[in-house]
Design a protein around this motif. Structure first.
Motif, PDB file in Angstrom:
ATOM      1  N   GLU A 186      -7.274   6.549   3.253  1.00 17.96           N
ATOM      2  CA  GLU A 186      -6.081   7.284   2.821  1.00 17.96           C
ATOM      3  C   GLU A 186      -4.909   6.364   2.499  1.00 17.96           C
ATOM      4  O   GLU A 186      -3.770   6.786   2.481  1.00 17.96           O
ATOM      5  N   THR A 187      -5.211   5.084   2.315  1.00 24.52           N
ATOM      6  CA  THR A 187      -4.171   4.192   1.814  1.00 24.52           C
ATOM      7  C   THR A 187      -4.655   3.664   0.469  1.00 24.52           C
ATOM      8  O   THR A 187      -5.841   3.469   0.262  1.00 24.52           O
ATOM      9  N   VAL A 188      -3.717   3.474  -0.438  1.00 25.82           N
ATOM     10  CA  VAL A 188      -4.071   2.989  -1.769  1.00 25.82           C
ATOM     11  C   VAL A 188      -3.296   1.705  -2.001  1.00 25.82           C
ATOM     12  O   VAL A 188      -2.088   1.656  -1.737  1.00 25.82           O
ATOM     13  N   GLU A 189      -4.002   0.674  -2.456  1.00 27.14           N
ATOM     14  CA  GLU A 189      -3.276  -0.568  -2.737  1.00 27.14           C
ATOM     15  C   GLU A 189      -2.432  -0.364  -3.981  1.00 27.14           C
ATOM     16  O   GLU A 189      -2.941   0.023  -5.028  1.00 27.14           O
ATOM     17  N   LEU A 190      -1.125  -0.575  -3.851  1.00 24.51           N
ATOM     18  CA  LEU A 190      -0.216  -0.358  -4.974  1.00 24.51           C
ATOM     19  C   LEU A 190      -0.147  -1.613  -5.835  1.00 24.51           C
ATOM     20  O   LEU A 190      -0.251  -1.544  -7.058  1.00 24.51           O
ATOM     21  N   CYS A 191       0.029  -2.750  -5.212  1.00 27.21           N
ATOM     22  CA  CYS A 191       0.117  -3.992  -5.976  1.00 27.21           C
ATOM     23  C   CYS A 191       0.150  -5.186  -5.046  1.00 27.21           C
ATOM     24  O   CYS A 191       0.339  -5.038  -3.849  1.00 27.21           O
ATOM     25  N   LYS A 192      -0.081  -6.343  -5.638  1.00 27.16           N
ATOM     26  CA  LYS A 192       0.169  -7.592  -4.923  1.00 27.16           C
ATOM     27  C   LYS A 192       1.473  -8.128  -5.489  1.00 27.16           C
ATOM     28  O   LYS A 192       1.572  -8.391  -6.679  1.00 27.16           O
ATOM     29  N   TYR A 197       0.851  -1.190   0.000  1.00 26.25           N
ATOM     30  CA  TYR A 197       0.000   0.000   0.000  1.00 26.25           C
ATOM     31  C   TYR A 197       0.885   1.238   0.000  1.00 26.25           C
ATOM     32  O   TYR A 197       2.020   1.193   0.474  1.00 26.25           O
ATOM     33  N   THR A 198       0.330   2.327  -0.525  1.00 26.77           N
ATOM     34  CA  THR A 198       1.018   3.608  -0.382  1.00 26.77           C
ATOM     35  C   THR A 198       0.057   4.569   0.296  1.00 26.77           C
ATOM     36  O   THR A 198      -1.161   4.350   0.278  1.00 26.77           O
ATOM     37  N   SER A 199       0.611   5.605   0.891  1.00 22.92           N
ATOM     38  CA  SER A 199      -0.244   6.621   1.487  1.00 22.92           C
ATOM     39  C   SER A 199       0.455   7.971   1.422  1.00 22.92           C
ATOM     40  O   SER A 199       1.674   8.053   1.559  1.00 22.92           O
ATOM     41  N   ASP A 200      -0.346   9.002   1.195  1.00 27.67           N
ATOM     42  CA  ASP A 200       0.191  10.366   1.177  1.00 27.67           C
ATOM     43  C   ASP A 200       0.106  11.003   2.543  1.00 27.67           C
ATOM     44  O   ASP A 200       0.558  12.126   2.750  1.00 27.67           O
TER      45      ASP A 200
END
Ligand SMILES: Nc1ncnc2c1ncn2[C@@H]1O[C@H](COP(=O)(O)OP(=O)(O)OP(=O)(O)O)[C@@H](O)[C@H]1O
Ligand SMILES: [Mg+2]
Length: 463
Positions: free
Chosen positions: A399-405, A384-387
């Motif tokens: 406010e977290t975005v799944e980036l990838c598996k 996950y990424t978060s700003d």
């Protein structure tokens, strides 16, 4: 030169070098029989001949150009592969060569630096002009022919011992000045659609040249809405047509039409004045990159060696449940096969936003997977990424975005193979490390075991 530089804008973006279909269709096509890379080699060879000639003329034989360091600047968003392609092209073009017998490390004299890095060094040296202070952020805007590139840096450490950290570097959309020229040509084509006498290649090129060398330079935006801009026609033998501004061999276009059709669509892609306190245009901005690259080379140490994580990178993990979890997320708690209370959907931070890392520095974390048997070899890491600056505990805090598996195949590891080949009734655990590396253009993940790399993946092209 002009055709070459147009051709080079075709390959401004390294992806275009790998995939010819990625080239913007509005740009002129490559000369017959030439690949993009050939053009770059030819261009660099000519440029280098010219540079050597000029340097020798100005400072005479003092400079031993064959043993000099050569610094090449590349756009901000080029990844490692793009830089490698450029490096090979420069070596083929003869920018560096073996200077004497036994000179085995001559290729290392070719150094690569990104354009905003070089410009940042130059700007930071001009502290009188920009009033930069330690811990201050500054943005470099490089409005070029093809793209507008933006990069944000922070001064870390003391100014006297300059150190700059990169916060973000992106190659913007195709909204460089060349696209104004192309839109202008389209406008002329539309205005004069009833006057084919002015639409042959030579006429269009003449209009476009006039626009790009004169009008574009003096145009002031809304202030010019009522200004009439005149363009001399290449072909004078045609009837007047005041309806489209054609009179006495001139094509007249009102400023507001130019704004609507040519400038606004390109300029509106990049607006940031309201967010930036001070905007300055150094008098020597046309050579800022060159001066900065030279200063970088003379400093003989990496001036832009750090990178400030632009966002957090986290991984979803299961961790032994703590009292806080019993209170906050009882639904996430399970008892595992070994009878231990485990809290699911916890976040493990690999890199927190704002962390200062050395470029390419590897941040490692230990992980462990339980396998029932040898078939149970895949470890799926959900990243996950978060700003957000806040450190979050669970995946559901928003406010977290799944980036990838990121699927890691543990069967490459010798310890896994050994365990898999030894029948074990209760399964086995495999310990390993996952590393993360950040640089300007990409984020890489690495599988590490016993101090050795066993695989890597690029999961974030940061452009
Ligand atoms: N005052 C101006 N207004 C608008 N455009 C301008 C102005 N001055 C120069 N230009 C344009 O800027 C472009 C040249 O910029 P530059 O040399 O930075 O481009 P480049 O580095 O070749 O492009 P890129 O970085 O996209 O590869 C030309 O297209 C030129 O017409
Ligand atoms: Mg440029």
């Amino acid at each position: 030169m002009r055709i070459l530089s147009l051709g080079l804008s075709n390959v401004n973006e390294p992806h275009a070098l790998r995939d010819e279909h990625a080239i913007d269709p509005r740009l002129p096509s490559l000369p017959h029989g030439k690949r993009a890379i050939d053009l770059i080699v030819d261009f660099l060879a000519c440029l280098w001949d010219y540079a050597k000639h000029q340097i020798t003329r100005e400072i005479g034989a003092v400079a031993d150009l064959d043993s000099a360091d050569v610094w090449l600047t590349v756009p901000a968003a080029w990844d490692a592969r793009g830089c490698q392609i450029m490096r090979d092209a420069a070596i083929t073009a003869g920018l560096v060569r073996s200077a004497h017998a036994g000179d085995t490390s001559w290729r290392d004299r070719l150094r690569i630096i990104t354009e905003p890095e070089a410009a940042a060094v130059h700007c930071a040296y001009l502290t009188e002009l920009h009033k930069l202070r330690p811990s201050q952020n500054f943005m470099i805007c490089d409005a070029g022919g093809g793209t507008v590139d933006l990069a944000v840096y922070k001064i870390i450490g003391m100014l006297s011992n300059l150190e700059i950290a990169e916060m973000c570097a992106r190659s913007g959309a195709n909204c460089g000045s060349l696209f104004l020229d192309l839109r202008f040509r389209e406008l002329v084509r539309t205005l004069l659609s009833e006057h084919p006498a002015h639409l042959d290649e030579a006429s269009l090129a003449y209009f476009m040249h006039n626009f790009s060398e004169t009008t574009k330079m003096v145009y002031r935006g809304e202030l010019d809405d009522n200004t009439m801009f005149n363009f001399t026609c290449f072909n004078v033998e045609d009837t007047d047509d005041p309806n489209v501004g054609l009179q006495n061999g001139d094509l007249t276009i009102p400023g507001n039409l130019l704004r609507r059709e040519v400038f606004d669509p390109v300029v509106q892609q990049e607006r940031f004045a309201s967010k930036i306190n001070v905007i300055s245009r150094p008098p020597d901005c046309d050579t800022a990159t060159l001066r900065g690259a030279a200063q970088y080379g003379l400093a003989r140490r990496p001036l832009v060696s750090s990178i400030i994580a632009p966002q957090s990178y986290m991984m979803k993990v299961k961790l032994p449940a703590e009292p806080e979890d019993q209170l906050k997320r009882p639904a996430y708690i399970r008892t595992n096969d070994a009878g231990v209370s485990i809290c699911e959907n916890r976040l493990q931070y690999l890199v927190a936003k704002g962390a200062i890392l050395r470029k390419g520095q590897r941040v490692k974390h230990k992980f462990c997977k339980f396998s029932q048997n040898g078939q149970d070899r895949m470890f799926v890491a959900t990243l996950y990424t978060s700003d957000n600056d806040k450190i979050m505990r669970y995946t559901d805090e928003g406010e977290t975005v799944e980036l990838c598996k990121w699927t890691v195949d543990l069967s490459v590891l010798p310890s896994f193979q050994e365990d898999a080949n030894t029948p074990q009734a209760n399964g086995f655990y495999t310990e390993f490390e996952l590393g993360l590396e950040l640089d300007s253009a990409e984020v890489r993940g690495i599988l590490i075991h016993a101090g050795q790399d066993w695989g890597h993946v690029v999961f974030d092209f940061r452009s």
